[in-house]
Write a protein that holds these residues in place. Structure first.
Motif, PDB file in Angstrom:
ATOM      1  N   CYS A  19       0.843  -1.188   0.000  1.00 24.72           N
ATOM      2  CA  CYS A  19       0.000   0.000   0.000  1.00 24.72           C
ATOM      3  C   CYS A  19       0.881   1.241   0.000  1.00 24.72           C
ATOM      4  O   CYS A  19       1.860   1.323   0.757  1.00 24.72           O
ATOM      5  N   MET A  45      -7.702   2.933  -4.177  1.00 27.72           N
ATOM      6  CA  MET A  45      -8.462   2.758  -2.954  1.00 27.72           C
ATOM      7  C   MET A  45      -9.441   3.932  -2.853  1.00 27.72           C
ATOM      8  O   MET A  45      -9.590   4.692  -3.806  1.00 27.72           O
ATOM      9  N   THR A 266     -11.908  -6.603   0.066  1.00 31.76           N
ATOM     10  CA  THR A 266     -12.704  -5.386  -0.074  1.00 31.76           C
ATOM     11  C   THR A 266     -13.767  -5.290   1.012  1.00 31.76           C
ATOM     12  O   THR A 266     -13.997  -4.220   1.575  1.00 31.76           O
ATOM     13  N   ARG A 272     -11.857   1.714   3.397  1.00 32.02           N
ATOM     14  CA  ARG A 272     -10.686   1.972   2.555  1.00 32.02           C
ATOM     15  C   ARG A 272     -10.893   1.527   1.109  1.00 32.02           C
ATOM     16  O   ARG A 272     -10.170   1.975   0.218  1.00 32.02           O
ATOM     17  N   LEU A 273     -11.843   0.609   0.895  1.00 34.05           N
ATOM     18  CA  LEU A 273     -12.104   0.039  -0.431  1.00 34.05           C
ATOM     19  C   LEU A 273     -13.618  -0.053  -0.639  1.00 34.05           C
ATOM     20  O   LEU A 273     -14.361  -0.287   0.310  1.00 34.05           O
TER      21      LEU A 273
END
Length: 294
Positions: A19, A45, A266, A272-273
Motif C-alpha cells: 500500500c 483505494m 474489499t 478503505r475500499l
C-alpha cells in the motif's frame, strides 16, 4: 491481521500487495510486477478523490450516480499516479463475460474522455506502450497479466461467473493468440476482492465450481475443490475466489511462483475500499490499471 498500513489482511497469503500514499491518494501494487520495471500499475483505494457520500472519494464509475466532473477529476488524479493522462486510458465494458479485446492506440480515451464503441468486454490486452488498461471493481477479482518476454499486458475482471468460466485461462490464451505469449512466462497478479470469510454463496454457485474442478485440466493441481468451497449446511457455502483464480491460472500453465495473490479483502475494509456486499450496493468503483512502459 493488520499490517502497518492499517489494512485488515488475511494471514498466510504471500506476497500480497503493498500500500502506498501519494498526494492524498492511497493505492495498491504487486511488488513482483513492479520489479519487472516494464509496467506502471496500481489498484485505487477510496482515498484521494473528490466524490462525496456513499461514493467517497475516489469513485471511478460514471454510472453510480456521481457528478461527471467528479469522476473526470478522479480519473485525472489516478492517471497522474500512473504516469499518464486520462486520454491514455482505455476502459472495459463489464457485463460478467469472458470476452477479451485487443487494445490499440486507436482506442485511447474510450470510457473516460470519449464513448466506448464496444460492449460486453471484461478483459483487455495490449502490447503497445503508453496505453493504460482499466477495469473496475467493488468485490469481484482483478486479474493482471504481464509477459516480460513478449512485452505485453492484460487486465481482466473476474466475478464468480467469469471465474467459473475460466477468465484467467481465457486471458492467457488471448495473449498467446495475439502476441505469441507463452503461459509459462506470464506473471499474474490476483487483486483485492471479497474474501472467503465474507463471501457466502448458494447451491447454484457452488455447483458451477464443482463443474469447474471436475474438468480434466484441473486434475492434479495443488489447489483442490475442498480448498476453495466450504459447506456451511442448509445450501450455503463459503467460496474462496482468490484460490479459484489461482487454480484457473495453474490449469492454463502459469507457474506457481509467477502468481502473486492479494491478502486484502474489499468487504473487510469498506472504509478503505469499495465493497458491494458491505455497502448493500451503495458504493462507487475501484479501478485496476496497467500500462506498458516504453
Amino acid at each position: 491481521m493488520e499490517q502497518k498500513d492499517g489494512l485488515k489482511r488475511k494471514a498466510g497469503i504471500l506476497p500480497g500487495m503493498e500500500c502506498f500514499q501519494k498526494n492524498g491518494a492511497e493505492y495498491l501494487t504487486f511488488p513482483a510486477i513492479s520489479r519487472t520495471g516494464m509496467v506502471s500499475h496500481l489498484m485505487t483505494m477510496r482515498a484521494g478523490g473528490v466524490s462525496e457520500g456513499d461514493l467517497r472519494s475516489m469513485n471511478l464509475s460514471f454510472s453510480r450516480g456521481d457528478k461527471r466532473e467528479n469522476v473526470e477529476e478522479n480519473f485525472r488524479r489516478t492517471a497522474a499516479l500512473l504516469g499518464c493522462r486520462p486520454e491514455d486510458i482505455v476502459c472495459s465494458d463489464q457485463t460478467h463475460t469472458t470476452n477479451i479485446r485487443r487494445v490499440t492506440a486507436a482506442d485511447k480515451g474510450k470510457g473516460v474522455v470519449r464513448p466506448k464503441d464496444y460492449t460486453d468486454v471484461d478483459g483487455l490486452i495490449t502490447d503497445e506502450p503508453g496505453i493504460a488498461l482499466a477495469t473496475f471493481y467493488a468485490d469481484c477479482v482483478p486479474l493482471l497479466f504481464v509477459d516480460p518476454v513478449r512485452r505485453a499486458v492484460g487486465l481482466s475482471h473476474s466475478g464468480w461467473r467469469g471465474t467459473a468460466q475460466g477468465m484467467g485461462a481465457r486471458t492467457a490464451e488471448a495473449m498467446k493468440e495475439a502476441f505469441g505469449s507463452r503461459t509459462e512466462d506470464l506473471l499474474v497478479g490476483i487483486g483485492p476482492s471479497i474474501c472467503r470469510d465474507c463471501y457466502e454463496v448458494s447451491e447454484d454457485v457452488a455447483e458451477a465450481f464443482r463443474e469447474l474442478f471436475s474438468r480434466a485440466d484441473f486434475q492434479g493441481l495443488s489447489v483442490r475443490l475442498s480448498d476453495v468451497l466450504f459447506d456451511k449446511g442448509n445450501g450455503k457455502y463459503q467460496l474462496d475466489l482468490w484460490k479459484v483464480n489461482q487454480a484457473v491460472c495453474l490449469s492454463a500453465g502459469v507457474r506457481p511462483e509467477h502468481i502473486s495473490m492479494t491478502d486484502v479483502c474489499t468487504c473487510c475494509n469498506p472504509d478503505r475500499l469499495f465493497s458491494h456486499r458491505a455497502s448493500g450496493g451503495k458504493r462507487g468503483n475501484l479501478g485496476m490499471f496497467v500500462m506498458l512502459l516504453p
